[in-house]
Enzyme design. Sequence first.
Site, PDB file in Angstrom:
ATOM      1  N   HIS A   1       0.831  -1.211   0.000  1.00 41.58           N
ATOM      2  CA  HIS A   1       0.000   0.000   0.000  1.00 41.58           C
ATOM      3  C   HIS A   1       0.866   1.262   0.000  1.00 41.58           C
ATOM      4  O   HIS A   1       0.564   2.235   0.692  1.00 41.58           O
ATOM      5  CB  HIS A   1      -0.938   0.006   1.220  1.00 41.58           C
ATOM      6  CG  HIS A   1      -2.050  -1.003   1.133  1.00 41.58           C
ATOM      7  ND1 HIS A   1      -3.203  -0.785   0.415  1.00 41.58           N
ATOM      8  CD2 HIS A   1      -2.168  -2.245   1.673  1.00 41.58           C
ATOM      9  CE1 HIS A   1      -4.005  -1.838   0.525  1.00 41.58           C
ATOM     10  NE2 HIS A   1      -3.386  -2.744   1.277  1.00 41.58           N
TER      11      HIS A   1
ATOM     12  N   ASP B   1      -0.861  -5.072   5.953  1.00 43.70           N
ATOM     13  CA  ASP B   1      -1.814  -5.962   5.289  1.00 43.70           C
ATOM     14  C   ASP B   1      -1.588  -5.979   3.782  1.00 43.70           C
ATOM     15  O   ASP B   1      -0.991  -5.069   3.213  1.00 43.70           O
ATOM     16  CB  ASP B   1      -3.246  -5.532   5.596  1.00 43.70           C
ATOM     17  CG  ASP B   1      -3.571  -4.160   5.023  1.00 43.70           C
ATOM     18  OD1 ASP B   1      -2.680  -3.295   5.069  1.00 43.70           O
ATOM     19  OD2 ASP B   1      -4.700  -3.950   4.540  1.00 43.70           O
ATOM     20  N   GLU B   2      -2.073  -7.015   3.145  1.00 42.33           N
ATOM     21  CA  GLU B   2      -2.127  -7.139   1.681  1.00 42.33           C
ATOM     22  C   GLU B   2      -0.795  -6.792   1.013  1.00 42.33           C
ATOM     23  O   GLU B   2      -0.756  -6.152  -0.038  1.00 42.33           O
ATOM     24  CB  GLU B   2      -3.262  -6.265   1.128  1.00 42.33           C
ATOM     25  CG  GLU B   2      -4.618  -6.714   1.630  1.00 42.33           C
ATOM     26  CD  GLU B   2      -5.749  -5.788   1.237  1.00 42.33           C
ATOM     27  OE1 GLU B   2      -6.863  -6.289   0.995  1.00 42.33           O
ATOM     28  OE2 GLU B   2      -5.537  -4.564   1.181  1.00 42.33           O
ATOM     29  N   ALA B   3       0.292  -7.251   1.623  1.00 43.12           N
ATOM     30  CA  ALA B   3       1.621  -7.030   1.044  1.00 43.12           C
ATOM     31  C   ALA B   3       1.917  -8.161   0.049  1.00 43.12           C
ATOM     32  O   ALA B   3       2.907  -8.897   0.174  1.00 43.12           O
ATOM     33  CB  ALA B   3       2.673  -6.974   2.147  1.00 43.12           C
ATOM     34  N   ASP B   4       1.061  -8.256  -0.943  1.00 42.13           N
ATOM     35  CA  ASP B   4       1.123  -9.395  -1.865  1.00 42.13           C
ATOM     36  C   ASP B   4       2.358  -9.374  -2.762  1.00 42.13           C
ATOM     37  O   ASP B   4       2.737 -10.406  -3.318  1.00 42.13           O
ATOM     38  CB  ASP B   4      -0.136  -9.425  -2.738  1.00 42.13           C
ATOM     39  CG  ASP B   4      -1.408  -9.565  -1.921  1.00 42.13           C
ATOM     40  OD1 ASP B   4      -1.318 -10.014  -0.757  1.00 42.13           O
ATOM     41  OD2 ASP B   4      -2.490  -9.199  -2.426  1.00 42.13           O
TER      42      ASP B   4
END
Length: 542
Positions: free
Chosen positions: A282, A345-348
């Site tokens: 993000h 979060d969501e550190a894809d």
Amino acid sequence: MAHGRDTLVRDGRARPCRRTLRLLGSLLLVGTGLSMTGAVPAQATAPTPLDRVIPAPASVAPGGSPYRITRGTHIHVDGSPEARGVAEYLAALLRPSTGYRLPVTDHGAGGIRLRLAQGPFGAEGYRLDSGRGGVTITAARPAGLFHGVQTLRHLLPAAVEKDTVQPGPWLIAGGTVQDRPRYGWRGAMLDVSRHFFTVDQVKRFIDQLALYKINKLHLHLSDDQGWRIAIDSWPRLATYGGSTEVGGGPGGHYTKAQYKEIVRYAASRYLEVVPEIDMPGHTNAALASYAGLNCDGVAPPLYTGTEVGFSSLCVGEESTYDFVEDVVRELAALTPGRYLHIGGDEADSTSHEDYVKFMDRVQPVVAEYGKTVVGWHQLTGATPATGALVQYWGLDSTSAEEKARVVKAAQEGTGLILSPADRVYLDMKYTRDTPLGLSWAGYVEVRRSYDWDPGAYLPGVPEGAVRGVEAPLWTETIEDSGQVEYMAFPRLPGVAEVGWSAAGSRDWERYKVRLAAQAERWKALGVEWYRSPQVPWGAAGR
């Protein structure tokens, strides 16, 4: 001398005629809540019951005569400057609608009294005693006095919220309320990164949170679409990274002075600001601002879409940690509260190995500058720092493996803030027809956001590990205060009650009636809200 039609001249002096006297008498009687016949209006004989408050108090004992705020009412405090501050807040709240002076004084008796004293109140509890002779709010700490004032506010007619003089009368039911919260963390999050919100818009939201005894304001200050806080050592973060938002609007950012004003205003309402800088994912707004934060040294363009998971800081470069330390140092210096949220979060686009390495490097930096780490629950995929809190936003359908990591961390001493997306994400649509919001976590009607127990939500989590609840409001589709309010109300008061009131005291059938009664207050405050068919609004909902 010329005289108007409503005066007579006798003995060389102008005197009001009977018509004028009748008019003046009527106005005076209206101001005291009486009619020309001496009858008391219906609302005067039926003050708001003590148990009509949201959140539901711990204990209510109705009885005795109500207290009536009049032109002669004073607000009495002890010598504490904190108590005086709460009293001045109360006076400022009541003066516009009552038209009364309501002086704050440390002399005399009767009226409304705010007192600090030892007792079984905890940090935020209070006792409210009301009778014919006056109202006394007692607390051990100023926060308790402030929350007691919110209860007093709920017990007054909704017209007390208006900014013009109203007829009254201003009655507070007789009896005693004893109250203290179940959880110490009762929060709401406002995402100012997807769409930017001005200082005044944030203040309006703070006032709405305070009405329901919420004590944490989590500000999501950075994301792919915008960086919203000035950092002196990295100025392009705000000036360039903050120059847009979802859909390509002008964006914006807070100067340090503006951020400090938000923090000050929140503190005056006994809310603690928890700033979030989301990382290592993000982060496109930061990556676009400084090419050196990218592993290939190439800055990507600014981003105005709504996809997630595509950006990452360069974990292997030392310059990344220089950046993190500078941001944490400057933000910590601006924030007197205890916490700093590092996202996670969501550190894809970050490998698991790099994610663990990054969190192992960053969490000690937060501690070095005197703050406690808060992170989204993906932080449990690494090793949460001692004392860290993780914010769980999973769904009923979240994988067993992911839930097991959170449960294990809680069992080993990590505190949990519960924000299940399919219960309390305020940006989720109420129904398929809701014009705003998203639906990836499902549809979240008012009852669903209220009817759950944080202490039993994740099997295997020790009840003592749950520190509280928080309702996030992401703003991919939200652009102004009216839209914030439409998505927050009527769900936000329910989340506040979930965090404040004992599980055994909550019942949907009773709650929905109390919730419906809030509609007149929202009207008086100019708050937009969703007319859920699950709530018996009556005339107020039209």
